[in-house]
Design an enzyme around this catalytic site. Structure first.
Site, PDB file in Angstrom:
ATOM      1  N   LYS A 171     -13.297  -2.122   6.095  1.00  0.00           N
ATOM      2  CA  LYS A 171     -12.603  -3.152   6.811  1.00  0.00           C
ATOM      3  C   LYS A 171     -13.240  -3.217   8.295  1.00  0.00           C
ATOM      4  O   LYS A 171     -13.628  -3.843   8.906  1.00  0.00           O
ATOM      5  CB  LYS A 171     -10.971  -2.936   6.946  1.00  0.00           C
ATOM      6  CG  LYS A 171     -10.635  -3.178   5.482  1.00  0.00           C
ATOM      7  CD  LYS A 171      -9.247  -2.579   5.195  1.00  0.00           C
ATOM      8  CE  LYS A 171      -8.919  -2.308   3.673  1.00  0.00           C
ATOM      9  NZ  LYS A 171      -9.119  -3.404   2.966  1.00  0.00           N
ATOM     10  N   ASP A 231      -1.920   5.950   7.082  1.00  0.00           N
ATOM     11  CA  ASP A 231      -3.024   5.411   6.143  1.00  0.00           C
ATOM     12  C   ASP A 231      -3.282   4.307   7.187  1.00  0.00           C
ATOM     13  O   ASP A 231      -2.465   3.063   7.489  1.00  0.00           O
ATOM     14  CB  ASP A 231      -2.485   4.861   4.942  1.00  0.00           C
ATOM     15  CG  ASP A 231      -3.532   3.744   4.195  1.00  0.00           C
ATOM     16  OD1 ASP A 231      -4.458   3.532   4.829  1.00  0.00           O
ATOM     17  OD2 ASP A 231      -2.933   3.512   3.080  1.00  0.00           O
ATOM     18  N   TRP A 289       0.939  -1.112   0.150  1.00  0.00           N
ATOM     19  CA  TRP A 289       0.038  -0.028   0.186  1.00  0.00           C
ATOM     20  C   TRP A 289       1.033   1.055  -0.121  1.00  0.00           C
ATOM     21  O   TRP A 289       0.318   2.163  -0.477  1.00  0.00           O
ATOM     22  CB  TRP A 289      -0.929   0.012   1.224  1.00  0.00           C
ATOM     23  CG  TRP A 289      -2.211  -1.089   1.015  1.00  0.00           C
ATOM     24  CD1 TRP A 289      -2.275  -2.272   1.544  1.00  0.00           C
ATOM     25  CD2 TRP A 289      -2.966  -1.212  -0.370  1.00  0.00           C
ATOM     26  NE1 TRP A 289      -3.019  -3.090   0.775  1.00  0.00           N
ATOM     27  CE2 TRP A 289      -3.597  -2.359  -0.164  1.00  0.00           C
ATOM     28  CE3 TRP A 289      -3.207  -0.315  -1.319  1.00  0.00           C
ATOM     29  CZ2 TRP A 289      -4.532  -2.631  -1.084  1.00  0.00           C
ATOM     30  CZ3 TRP A 289      -4.047  -0.536  -2.266  1.00  0.00           C
ATOM     31  CH2 TRP A 289      -5.185  -1.911  -2.010  1.00  0.00           C
TER      32      TRP A 289
END
Ligand code: PMP
Length: 367
Positions: free
Chosen positions: A203, A179, A105
């Protein structure tokens, strides 16, 4: 009937109570005669839903008063562009942002930020196959960065920060942008250590389509001229996340999840459960000759646990049998292969126990 446990990395399992409540309220929210999906975002009903969601999130994460909570769209990848468009303007152009490269990511974040400014990869664990988080003393930060970007839980590689870094000694006033897509609300954090926290909801929070941004007020108002108005954090903040139509249904579900989290005892209680769940699975993996997790012990994610069968020719059989036992979506991300168990807040410990029992049985039958 077999109990189903869903180990998807996201969109992911939601608390059953939340889904039941949403089902009960689907056609008529609180006697309004409307589904939440049918309400004007500016009507009193939805305004009460978004206000409650925001204040519950503030309470759960103890967000200080000098931070705004924004409900946006665009997901984590959207923020990879939205962050530089909002923060590169803090410094003379072309500005520079520092990145700690910890996996798949951050790789994407780095690539995207390069469109809006210069990028310095201040530390990278690429040479270690992203099995560690580079220690803070190895970071070579820029003197005058617009911000320092971290991904505090790498969903694919399964590494997680278990420390909140301080960068001020090296960078002066560069804020940390984190993040937290895949572990927000899973552990207690000190929001004041970060300038910006962002995450896609799909999530630990709710359905896909909602992105949470928590931003310190002094970081608003520096957007580059090219930044779309709907993604300019100051404009969004000044309009209480109602500059454009927000993802109303996703915000409603997120609000139900926040209420559920409060009933569970809040984030501190959830963290204890998450530690116990992760330990159960890691202890078994470490004791096993049949499976392996390669992440350094002090950098292991409590949310996303990748593991491999030593004999990878058994992968398909493992997944097929797992599904027959009600254990769904265990296939690892295509970038790393193998298996991955994502065990977010809504995964009960019974789900991890069922997974470990199945893994033991599968290993016994194949050795
Ligand atoms: N960051 C992290 C840590 C993620 O796990 C993900 C999605 N799995 C993203 C960013 C990208 O999010 P989205 O698909 O919502 O753009």
């Amino acid at each position: 009937m077999t109990t189903i446990y869903n180990f998807s990395a996201g969109p992911a399992v939601l608390p059953k109570e939340v889904l039941q409540q949403a089902a009960a309220e689907m056609l008529d929210w609180h006697g309004s005669g409307m589904s939440v999906m049918e309400m004007s975002h500016r009507g009193p009903e939805f305004m009460s839903i978004i206000a409650a969601a925001q204040s519950d999130l503030r309470e759960l994460l103890a967000v200080p008063d000098n931070y705004k909570i924004l409900f946006l769209q665009g997901g984590g990848l959207g923020e990879n562009a939205i962050v530089p468009m909002n923060l590169m303007g803090r410094k003379p152009q072309p500005a520079i942002a520092d990145f700690i490269h910890t996996g798949s990511w951050t790789a994407k974040s780095i690539k995207e930020a390069q469109k809006y400014g210069k990028v310095n990869v201040a530390a990278s664990a690429e040479a270690n196959g992203h099995t560690v988080i580079p220690s803070r003393d190895s970071w070579t930060l820029s003197k005058d960065a617009a911000y320092v970007h971290l991904c505090t839980n790498e969903t694919i590689d399964g590494v997680e920060y278990h420390f909140a870094p301080d960068v001020s000694a090296d960078t002066g006033d560069a804020p940390i942008v984190a993040d937290m897509s895949s572990h927000i609300l899973s552990r207690v954090i000190d929001v004041a250590k970060y300038g910006v926290i962002f995450g896609g909801a799909q999530k630990n929070i709710g359905p896909a389509g909602l992105t949470i941004v928590i931003v310190r007020e002094d970081l608003l108002g520096h957007a580059l001229p090219i930044c779309p108005s709907a993604f300019d954090w100051k404009i969004v903040a000044d309009n209480d996340s109602m500059y454009n139509t927000p993802p109303t249904y996703a915000i409603y579900i997120a609000g139900l999840v926040f209420q559920w989290l409060k009933r569970q005892g809040g984030v501190a209680a959830m963290e204890q459960k998450n530690i116990a769940k992760a330990q159960l699975l890691y202890d078994y993996l470490d004791a096993s000759d049949f499976y392996v997790n390669r992440v350094a012990k002090d950098c292991r994610s409590r949310m996303n646990i990748p593991f491999f069968l030593r004999d990878e020719s058994l992968n398909t059989e493992f997944l097929t049998q797992a599904k027959q036992h009600g254990l769904l979506q265990l296939k690892g991300h295509k970038a790393v292969g193998g298996m991955r168990a994502s065990i977010y807040n809504a995964m009960p410990i019974e789900g991890v126990q069922a997974l470990v029992s199945f893994m033991k049985e599968f290993a016994r039958a194949h050795t």
